[in-house]
Design an enzyme around this catalytic site. Structure first.
Site, PDB file in Angstrom:
ATOM      1  N   ASP A  14      34.875  -7.871  -9.002  1.00 56.67           N
ATOM      2  CA  ASP A  14      35.569  -6.497  -9.070  1.00 56.67           C
ATOM      3  C   ASP A  14      35.850  -6.301 -10.253  1.00 56.67           C
ATOM      4  O   ASP A  14      36.170  -7.214 -11.191  1.00 56.67           O
ATOM      5  CB  ASP A  14      36.701  -6.317  -7.749  1.00 56.67           C
ATOM      6  N   ASP A  16      38.200  -3.014 -11.562  1.00 56.09           N
ATOM      7  CA  ASP A  16      39.622  -2.625 -11.614  1.00 56.09           C
ATOM      8  C   ASP A  16      40.609  -3.574 -10.680  1.00 56.09           C
ATOM      9  O   ASP A  16      40.410  -3.805  -9.709  1.00 56.09           O
ATOM     10  CB  ASP A  16      39.920  -1.191 -11.041  1.00 56.09           C
TER      11      ASP A  16
END
Length: 229
Positions: A14, A16
């Site tokens: 991922d 953020d």
């Protein structure tokens, strides 16, 4: 239940909260916008409602509470305020550069954020070139997290079977998407999301990004187990 024992062939990160420390910025901006636009939110509520989800999902959430016009204004102002905060001093997640240096497995990025946003955040932290050409956005699939579409898309683009993929996530929608895709997941609990919200089948919990290389190396030892570190 995720029970794969095959070696990991791809690590899907991922963006953020896993690569760049943007989740605190996003939560702060959402709280500020809520106060200004008529939806008072605590940080905990902002995390639960918005963190880890696509911009389309967040727009629908705001529209359901404040209407479509307010949702458009929220989205536009969020993008501007978030970009300004990123330019003011964004850093990689603590320990992330060291972890990347130690991980030799193929890796890519699959994020709820747009490509424009990731070019900005990863570029500001010197991480973009590490993943250039291997960055995937929820804007490329029909459904964002917690649906499995994005992770399955990333695996397909990278030519790796879902059962051989490991996802590194810091949000509840993210680990739920990994499970739905039949992938092992590593839940980073050193950020804003409590460990209890990440725990579940096939998910190893950890709080220090420097531990990730060893966790990936030992992933085949206890498939399907929950853990903590």
């Amino acid at each position: 239940m995720i029970t794969s024992t095959e070696p990991i062939g791809l690590v899907i990160f991922d963006c953020d909260g896993v690569l760049v420390d943007t989740e605190r910025i996003a939560a702060r901006v959402n709280v500020a916008l809520g106060a200004e636009l008529g939806w008072p939110l605590t940080e905990e509520e902002a995390i639960r409602l918005f963190i880890g989800r696509s911009s389309a999902s967040n727009r629908e959430t705001v529209a359901g509470r404040l209407g479509a016009e307010a949702a458009r204004e929220w989205e536009e102002r969020f993008a501007r305020m978030h970009a300004e905060a990123v330019d003011a001093g964004l850093t990689p997640v603590d320990g992330l550069p060291e972890a990347l240096d130690a991980i030799t497995l193929p890796a890519c990025v699959a994020s709820s954020g747009t490509h424009e946003k990731m070019r900005h955040t990863l570029g500001r932290t010197g991480l973009y070139e590490r993943f250039a050409g291997r960055i995937h956005s929820a804007t490329e699939v029909a459904r964002g997290k917690p649906a499995p579409d994005l992770f399955l898309y990333a695996a397909r683009r990278m030519g790796v079977a879902p059962s051989a993929c490991a996802v590194v996530e810091d949000s509840r929608p993210g680990v739920e998407a990994a499970r739905a895709a039949g992938m092992r997941s590593f839940g980073y609990a050193g950020g804003l999301t409590p460990a209890a919200h990440l725990a579940g089948p096939g998910t190893v919990l950890f709080t220090d990004m420097r531990d990730l290389p060893d966790l990936l190396a030992g992933a085949g030892a206890a498939p399907g187990a929950d853990g903590g570190r």
